[in-house]
Design a protein around this motif. Structure first.
Motif, PDB file in Angstrom:
ATOM      1  N   GLU A  43       4.713  -7.077   7.889  1.00 19.90           N
ATOM      2  CA  GLU A  43       3.779  -5.977   8.107  1.00 19.90           C
ATOM      3  C   GLU A  43       2.328  -6.440   8.102  1.00 19.90           C
ATOM      4  O   GLU A  43       1.419  -5.652   8.410  1.00 19.90           O
ATOM      5  N   ALA A  44       2.095  -7.716   7.755  1.00 18.53           N
ATOM      6  CA  ALA A  44       0.726  -8.238   7.760  1.00 18.53           C
ATOM      7  C   ALA A  44       0.113  -8.187   9.150  1.00 18.53           C
ATOM      8  O   ALA A  44      -1.117  -8.196   9.285  1.00 18.53           O
ATOM      9  N   GLU A  46      -0.190  -5.783  11.287  1.00 13.71           N
ATOM     10  CA  GLU A  46      -1.059  -4.615  11.471  1.00 13.71           C
ATOM     11  C   GLU A  46      -2.305  -4.704  10.593  1.00 13.71           C
ATOM     12  O   GLU A  46      -3.408  -4.366  11.027  1.00 13.71           O
ATOM     13  N   ARG A  47      -2.132  -5.159   9.350  1.00 12.32           N
ATOM     14  CA  ARG A  47      -3.298  -5.258   8.453  1.00 12.32           C
ATOM     15  C   ARG A  47      -4.288  -6.306   8.963  1.00 12.32           C
ATOM     16  O   ARG A  47      -5.507  -6.083   8.939  1.00 12.32           O
ATOM     17  N   ALA A  51      -8.114  -5.646  10.136  1.00 15.00           N
ATOM     18  CA  ALA A  51      -9.156  -6.261   9.303  1.00 15.00           C
ATOM     19  C   ALA A  51     -10.071  -7.151  10.131  1.00 15.00           C
ATOM     20  O   ALA A  51     -11.305  -7.171   9.926  1.00 15.00           O
ATOM     21  N   PRO A  78       2.137  -9.447  -0.056  1.00 11.77           N
ATOM     22  CA  PRO A  78       1.045  -9.391   0.924  1.00 11.77           C
ATOM     23  C   PRO A  78      -0.054 -10.424   0.689  1.00 11.77           C
ATOM     24  O   PRO A  78      -1.088 -10.378   1.347  1.00 11.77           O
ATOM     25  N   ASP A  81      -2.015 -12.482   3.627  1.00 10.65           N
ATOM     26  CA  ASP A  81      -2.842 -11.841   4.663  1.00 10.65           C
ATOM     27  C   ASP A  81      -4.108 -12.622   4.959  1.00 10.65           C
ATOM     28  O   ASP A  81      -4.453 -12.880   6.123  1.00 10.65           O
ATOM     29  N   GLU A 108      -4.523  -9.844  -0.257  1.00 12.43           N
ATOM     30  CA  GLU A 108      -4.064  -8.823   0.683  1.00 12.43           C
ATOM     31  C   GLU A 108      -5.280  -8.222   1.364  1.00 12.43           C
ATOM     32  O   GLU A 108      -6.327  -8.009   0.740  1.00 12.43           O
ATOM     33  N   LEU A 109      -5.162  -7.938   2.644  1.00 18.76           N
ATOM     34  CA  LEU A 109      -6.272  -7.360   3.391  1.00 18.76           C
ATOM     35  C   LEU A 109      -6.089  -5.860   3.569  1.00 18.76           C
ATOM     36  O   LEU A 109      -5.001  -5.389   3.926  1.00 18.76           O
ATOM     37  N   ALA A 110      -7.163  -5.122   3.298  1.00 20.15           N
ATOM     38  CA  ALA A 110      -7.191  -3.708   3.647  1.00 20.15           C
ATOM     39  C   ALA A 110      -7.551  -3.590   5.128  1.00 20.15           C
ATOM     40  O   ALA A 110      -8.018  -4.535   5.754  1.00 20.15           O
ATOM     41  N   LEU A 111      -7.364  -2.422   5.700  1.00 17.03           N
ATOM     42  CA  LEU A 111      -7.636  -2.244   7.129  1.00 17.03           C
ATOM     43  C   LEU A 111      -9.110  -2.413   7.450  1.00 17.03           C
ATOM     44  O   LEU A 111      -9.458  -2.761   8.586  1.00 17.03           O
ATOM     45  N   ARG A 116      -7.858  -7.517  -1.415  1.00 18.61           N
ATOM     46  CA  ARG A 116      -7.291  -6.883  -2.594  1.00 18.61           C
ATOM     47  C   ARG A 116      -6.572  -7.918  -3.460  1.00 18.61           C
ATOM     48  O   ARG A 116      -6.108  -8.949  -2.961  1.00 18.61           O
TER      49      ARG A 116
END
Length: 512
Positions: A43-44, A46-47, A51, A78, A81, A108-111, A116
């Motif tokens: 799912e990375a 999409e993030r 980002a 995550p 990312d 982890e990357l937020a949009l 994070r």
């Protein structure tokens, strides 16, 4: 174009190195991630795409392939990312590829491009240092935890743009002030349960102090309402704080499992008290992705099992290896893992199903009921318990006096543990962990003690393992007594504590 970034994934309690290879070539726009990626890693895509665009960078409208090496290592979580995004930027010419080779990336990357925190920061920081990387780039919230690893340079990046700035030679973002950790020399907390609250039960309190001093496993037995759970809740207040190396070890485990909380160095010993409905996998581990169980979370601390006879038999039987070896090996169809389990077991149980056994005429259980109750606790498991603490119902419990306070008991425990540390300065072993060779050197009793021990073995009161555990227990009693040599009365007290009853007069006479 091709580029490679470096990051890590968590497998059990180990941080495994992962190389993120990105290839960009002409073709229909696509983004594929290969290399045994878990759901969160897949799912990375999409993030990472969102980002990159929201951070002001350009997303190549070409065929993008991200390979996570090695290909046979499962990648979860995550935390990859940031490495994937930076590898794409380097492969598309927006970042120097050479900078990626000097940095390890985690987050982890937020949009919107924010970075994070991820679990396992301390383990990944240790792996980063072993890997020889120049810096570890991660979010500011995790920077304090990563900084616990000496000799590692940590750069905080609150966003993808900040991470790119760091790899271009710029400064990292400010790190928020971390919570002030309690000093390693003290583990008392204001308002926590204190042994001074316990009225009566002087023998049980003293037995608990002995167990804490040597790290011995203990079983409390008595009717309901005699204070078993109350005593157990006060055990953490008399335990010494974790040493620095122990604190790092415990913090690493809790960080990997996402149970660290404020993200600071833990100084208090863990106290785990699972409900008796816990499954075998929940207690030992292996329920999901080799996830460790409660015995691992209790490492260097205490595992408290209240209502011991109510636990599932297979779960209790699985405690044999962790109690004996200080580790647990979990083997599944396609992998295996070994986890540390150096904990002190404290258990509580009623003497019979109705709970009134041994309390005069109050017991209403039949012989069949008593036999079923005894069968729930196997002999091999009970043989691994050093102390049996009998807690009878007292006639005037509220008028009794407190035997000691937690502060006074903790000082005694710490003095005894200091003696044990000097005895084995390299391994820092507690008396409960001494091997047979060390026992022969450090815990052999005087002539009266040897006669007591031989008599208990010949009478069938002690097994070979039981004799060793009595020696370890007697060594702890002697340490609390300030004696260099284990004496006969120390052995007698140890045998009584293990058996849960006074010795007969014919055996006691050997001490005289």
């Amino acid at each position: 174009m091709h580029s490679q970034a470096h990051t890590f994934t968590i497998e059990g309690l180990i941080a495994r190195a992962v190389g993120v290879e990105v290839d960009i070539r002409p073709g229909l726009p696509s983004f594929a991630i290969v290399g045994l990626a878990g759901t969160a890693v897949r799912e990375a895509r999409e993030r990472v795409q969102a980002a990159i665009l929201n951070s002001g960078f350009e997303l190549p409208g070409r065929r993008i392939t991200a390979n996570l090496a090695p290909g046979d290592l499962p990648k979860t979580g995550p935390g990859l990312d940031l490495a994937i995004a930076c590898a794409i930027l380097a492969a598309s010419g927006q970042l120097d590829p050479d900078a990626l080779g000097r940095h390890a990336l985690l987050g982890e990357l937020a949009l919107d491009g924010r970075v994070r925190p991820c679990r396992g920061t301390l383990a990944i920081a240790q792996a980063t240092r072993r890997g020889g990387f120049e810096k570890l780039v991660l979010c500011p919230e995790s920077a304090a935890e990563a900084s616990l690893v000496s000799g590692l340079t940590v750069a905080a990046a609150a966003s993808l743009a900040s991470a790119v700035r760091v790899m271009r030679g710029g400064d990292g973002d400010p790190v928020p002030p971390s919570p002030v950790a309690p000093a390693l020399a003290s583990c008392a907390r204001s308002g926590e349960p204190d042994l001074a609250d316990v009225r009566g039960q002087a023998g049980a309190v003293e037995a608990l102090v002995i167990a804490a001093a040597g790290g011995h496993n203990a079983l409390m037995s008595g009717p309901p309402g005699t204070g078993k759970t109350m005593l157990a809740q006060r055990l953490p207040s008399i335990l010494p704080p974790l040493r620095r190396e122990e604190a790092i070890e415990v913090t690493r485990i809790h960080s990997i499992l996402g149970a660290l909380g404020e993200g600071r160095l833990l100084t208090r010993r863990p106290f785990r008290a699972p409900h008796h409905s816990i499954t075998l996998a929940g207690l030992i581990g292996g329920a999901r992705s080799d996830r460790p169980g409660e015995v691992v979370l209790a490492h260097r601390g205490v595992l408290f099992l209240d209502e011991l006879a109510e636990f599932r038999r297979e779960a209790l039987e699985a405690l044999r290896q962790p109690l004996e070896d200080g580790r647990v090996a979990i083997v599944r169809a396609n992998r295996s893992a070994v986890y540390p389990t150096r904990f002190m077991l404290l258990a509580a149980t009623n003497p019979c199903p109705c709970g009134q056994g041994g309390d005069g005429e109050g017991c209403r259980c039949s012989e069949a009921d008593l036999a079923r109750h005894r069968r729930k606790l196997s002999g091999p498991l009970l043989d691994r318990i050093d102390l049996t603490i009998e807690m009878p119902r007292e006639r005037e419990p509220l008028r009794g006096r407190a035997h000691t306070s937690s502060q006074a008991a903790r000082e005694r425990v710490m003095r005894a543990r200091e003696v044990q540390a000097r005895r084995s300065p390299e391994r820092m072993l507690l008396n409960a962990q001494l091997d047979a060779a060390t026992l022969r050197r450090e815990a052999m009793p005087d002539a009266a003690g040897e006669r007591l021990l031989d008599g208990a073995c010949l009478s069938g009161l002690l097994s070979a393992r039981g004799a060793h555990r009595v020696l370890r227990l007697a060594r702890t009693i002697a340490d609390l007594d300030g004696r260099r040599r284990v004496q006969g009365h120390h052995v007698a007290e140890a045998i009584e504590l293990r058996a849960g009853r006074p010795l007969g007069a014919e055996i006691r006479s050997d001490v005289a």
